[in-house]
Design a protein around this motif. Structure first.
Motif, PDB file in Angstrom:
ATOM      1  N   ALA A  21       0.700  -1.247  -0.071  1.00  0.00           N
ATOM      2  CA  ALA A  21      -0.377  -0.107   0.031  1.00  0.00           C
ATOM      3  C   ALA A  21       0.872   1.272   0.127  1.00  0.00           C
ATOM      4  O   ALA A  21       2.132   1.189   0.386  1.00  0.00           O
ATOM      5  N   SER A  22       0.242   2.283  -0.258  1.00  0.00           N
ATOM      6  CA  SER A  22       0.983   3.701  -0.281  1.00  0.00           C
ATOM      7  C   SER A  22      -0.070   4.652   0.190  1.00  0.00           C
ATOM      8  O   SER A  22      -1.231   4.655  -0.204  1.00  0.00           O
ATOM      9  N   ILE A  23       0.479   5.480   1.231  1.00  0.00           N
ATOM     10  CA  ILE A  23      -0.250   6.844   1.487  1.00  0.00           C
ATOM     11  C   ILE A  23      -0.103   7.885   0.648  1.00  0.00           C
ATOM     12  O   ILE A  23       1.449   8.107   0.545  1.00  0.00           O
ATOM     13  N   VAL A  24      -0.984   8.593  -0.239  1.00  0.00           N
ATOM     14  CA  VAL A  24      -0.653   9.627  -0.741  1.00  0.00           C
ATOM     15  C   VAL A  24      -1.246  10.962  -0.320  1.00  0.00           C
ATOM     16  O   VAL A  24      -2.489  10.890  -0.141  1.00  0.00           O
ATOM     17  N   THR A  25      -0.617  11.997  -0.198  1.00  0.00           N
ATOM     18  CA  THR A  25      -0.837  13.304   0.074  1.00  0.00           C
ATOM     19  C   THR A  25      -0.846  14.096  -1.147  1.00  0.00           C
ATOM     20  O   THR A  25       0.384  14.209  -1.645  1.00  0.00           O
ATOM     21  N   VAL A  26      -1.967  14.686  -1.681  1.00  0.00           N
ATOM     22  CA  VAL A  26      -1.899  15.617  -2.731  1.00  0.00           C
ATOM     23  C   VAL A  26      -2.138  17.148  -2.212  1.00  0.00           C
ATOM     24  O   VAL A  26      -3.281  17.255  -2.149  1.00  0.00           O
ATOM     25  N   HIS A  27      -1.365  18.210  -2.734  1.00  0.00           N
ATOM     26  CA  HIS A  27      -1.614  19.510  -2.254  1.00  0.00           C
ATOM     27  C   HIS A  27      -2.640  20.232  -3.103  1.00  0.00           C
ATOM     28  O   HIS A  27      -2.827  19.566  -4.280  1.00  0.00           O
ATOM     29  N   PRO A  28      -3.469  21.220  -2.669  1.00  0.00           N
ATOM     30  CA  PRO A  28      -4.440  21.849  -3.550  1.00  0.00           C
ATOM     31  C   PRO A  28      -3.786  22.127  -4.971  1.00  0.00           C
ATOM     32  O   PRO A  28      -2.942  22.733  -4.960  1.00  0.00           O
ATOM     33  N   SER A  29      -4.657  21.879  -5.785  1.00  0.00           N
ATOM     34  CA  SER A  29      -4.318  22.092  -7.380  1.00  0.00           C
ATOM     35  C   SER A  29      -3.343  21.021  -7.968  1.00  0.00           C
ATOM     36  O   SER A  29      -2.784  21.250  -9.302  1.00  0.00           O
ATOM     37  N   VAL A  83      -5.217  11.029 -10.204  1.00  0.00           N
ATOM     38  CA  VAL A  83      -6.348  11.751  -9.185  1.00  0.00           C
ATOM     39  C   VAL A  83      -5.740  13.011  -9.017  1.00  0.00           C
ATOM     40  O   VAL A  83      -4.655  13.197  -8.716  1.00  0.00           O
ATOM     41  N   GLU A  84      -6.519  13.956  -9.295  1.00  0.00           N
ATOM     42  CA  GLU A  84      -6.334  15.413  -8.953  1.00  0.00           C
ATOM     43  C   GLU A  84      -7.309  15.818  -7.574  1.00  0.00           C
ATOM     44  O   GLU A  84      -8.028  15.598  -7.120  1.00  0.00           O
ATOM     45  N   ASN A  85      -6.470  16.862  -6.931  1.00  0.00           N
ATOM     46  CA  ASN A  85      -7.252  17.297  -5.837  1.00  0.00           C
ATOM     47  C   ASN A  85      -8.083  18.556  -6.195  1.00  0.00           C
ATOM     48  O   ASN A  85      -7.593  19.569  -6.969  1.00  0.00           O
ATOM     49  N   THR A  86      -9.305  18.690  -5.892  1.00  0.00           N
ATOM     50  CA  THR A  86     -10.429  19.643  -6.418  1.00  0.00           C
ATOM     51  C   THR A  86     -10.725  20.392  -5.323  1.00  0.00           C
ATOM     52  O   THR A  86     -11.288  21.469  -5.627  1.00  0.00           O
ATOM     53  N   LYS A 137      10.898   9.062 -11.569  1.00  0.00           N
ATOM     54  CA  LYS A 137       9.346   8.870 -11.364  1.00  0.00           C
ATOM     55  C   LYS A 137       8.836  10.259 -10.285  1.00  0.00           C
ATOM     56  O   LYS A 137       9.252  10.408  -9.409  1.00  0.00           O
ATOM     57  N   GLN A 138       7.737  10.730 -10.705  1.00  0.00           N
ATOM     58  CA  GLN A 138       7.196  11.907  -9.989  1.00  0.00           C
ATOM     59  C   GLN A 138       5.546  11.235  -9.608  1.00  0.00           C
ATOM     60  O   GLN A 138       4.725  11.115 -10.396  1.00  0.00           O
ATOM     61  N   CYS A 139       5.547  10.762  -8.274  1.00  0.00           N
ATOM     62  CA  CYS A 139       4.118  10.353  -7.900  1.00  0.00           C
ATOM     63  C   CYS A 139       3.478  11.339  -7.980  1.00  0.00           C
ATOM     64  O   CYS A 139       2.172  11.210  -8.099  1.00  0.00           O
ATOM     65  N   VAL A 140       3.428  12.575  -7.244  1.00  0.00           N
ATOM     66  CA  VAL A 140       2.824  13.701  -7.001  1.00  0.00           C
ATOM     67  C   VAL A 140       3.276  14.796  -7.809  1.00  0.00           C
ATOM     68  O   VAL A 140       4.470  15.129  -7.626  1.00  0.00           O
ATOM     69  N   VAL A 141       2.329  15.343  -8.591  1.00  0.00           N
ATOM     70  CA  VAL A 141       2.824  16.698  -9.559  1.00  0.00           C
ATOM     71  C   VAL A 141       2.107  17.850  -8.737  1.00  0.00           C
ATOM     72  O   VAL A 141       0.891  17.859  -8.625  1.00  0.00           O
ATOM     73  N   ALA A 142       2.950  18.966  -8.550  1.00  0.00           N
ATOM     74  CA  ALA A 142       2.644  20.025  -7.969  1.00  0.00           C
ATOM     75  C   ALA A 142       1.624  21.102  -9.045  1.00  0.00           C
ATOM     76  O   ALA A 142       1.886  20.824 -10.246  1.00  0.00           O
ATOM     77  N   GLY A 143       0.609  21.554  -8.710  1.00  0.00           N
ATOM     78  CA  GLY A 143      -0.118  22.320  -9.470  1.00  0.00           C
ATOM     79  C   GLY A 143       0.465  23.876  -9.414  1.00  0.00           C
ATOM     80  O   GLY A 143       1.334  24.218  -8.932  1.00  0.00           O
ATOM     81  N   SER A 144      -0.422  24.587 -10.265  1.00  0.00           N
ATOM     82  CA  SER A 144       0.101  26.090 -10.438  1.00  0.00           C
ATOM     83  C   SER A 144      -0.453  26.696  -9.144  1.00  0.00           C
ATOM     84  O   SER A 144      -1.675  26.551  -8.749  1.00  0.00           O
ATOM     85  N   THR A 145       0.377  27.607  -8.688  1.00  0.00           N
ATOM     86  CA  THR A 145      -0.341  28.545  -7.774  1.00  0.00           C
ATOM     87  C   THR A 145      -0.820  29.789  -8.162  1.00  0.00           C
ATOM     88  O   THR A 145      -1.346  30.736  -7.493  1.00  0.00           O
TER      89      THR A 145
END
Length: 147
Positions: A21-29, A83-86, A137-145
């Motif tokens: 398993a993997s626990i994933v945290t995705v910041h806003p956007s 999966v995107e953070n909405t 490998k980039q598991c989580v990609v930052a969104g635009s601020t």
């Protein structure tokens, strides 16, 4: 425990040899990069806040679902998805595989490991665009601020 990056942690369970398993945290956007599992289906349990997942099924179908804390998503083996953070707070979810090791392939990783001439010809991408693809490998990609 294996640390994939500061926002993703992967685990193998010593009590059973066929789950990881993997626990994933995705910041806003931000988003969990487009990826697929070559060895297992993936079950995703949404722990905190809200997100949207899109599942691509070859050759030409895509389905998008909105999720919130308490929901469970299912992604069949070898079907790419992201999966995107909405929301406006961190999204957290648990990815579970029926596999002894937590493995997967991201789109960026696949493009970077495929001969450039093949990618350029097949996807009609120029060298400038391809030079921006990260080889790690980039598991989580930052969104635009910016708006």
């Amino acid at each position: 425990m294996i640390s994939m990056d500061s926002r993703t942690k992967a685990f193998a369970f010593p009590v059973t040899s066929n789950f990881s398993a993997s626990i994933v945290t995705v910041h806003p956007s931000g988003m969990r990069e487009i990826h697929w599992r070559p060895t297992s289906d993936e079950w995703t349990f949404f722990i905190k806040k809200q997100g949207r997942a899109t599942l691509f099924t070859a050759p030409d179908a895509a389905t998008t679902f909105d999720y919130m804390a308490g929901d469970v998503g299912y992604f069949p083996q070898s079907n790419s998805h992201y999966v995107e953070n909405t929301g406006d707070e961190d999204l957290m979810f648990l990815e579970v595989l029926h596999a002894p090791q937590f493995t997967g392939m991201t789109l960026g990783q696949w493009i970077a490991s495929t001969p450039r001439q093949f990618v350029t010809h097949t996807l009609n991408l120029d060298d400038g665009t391809l030079s921006q693809v990260k080889t790690e490998k980039q598991c989580v990609v930052a969104g635009s601020t910016s708006d």
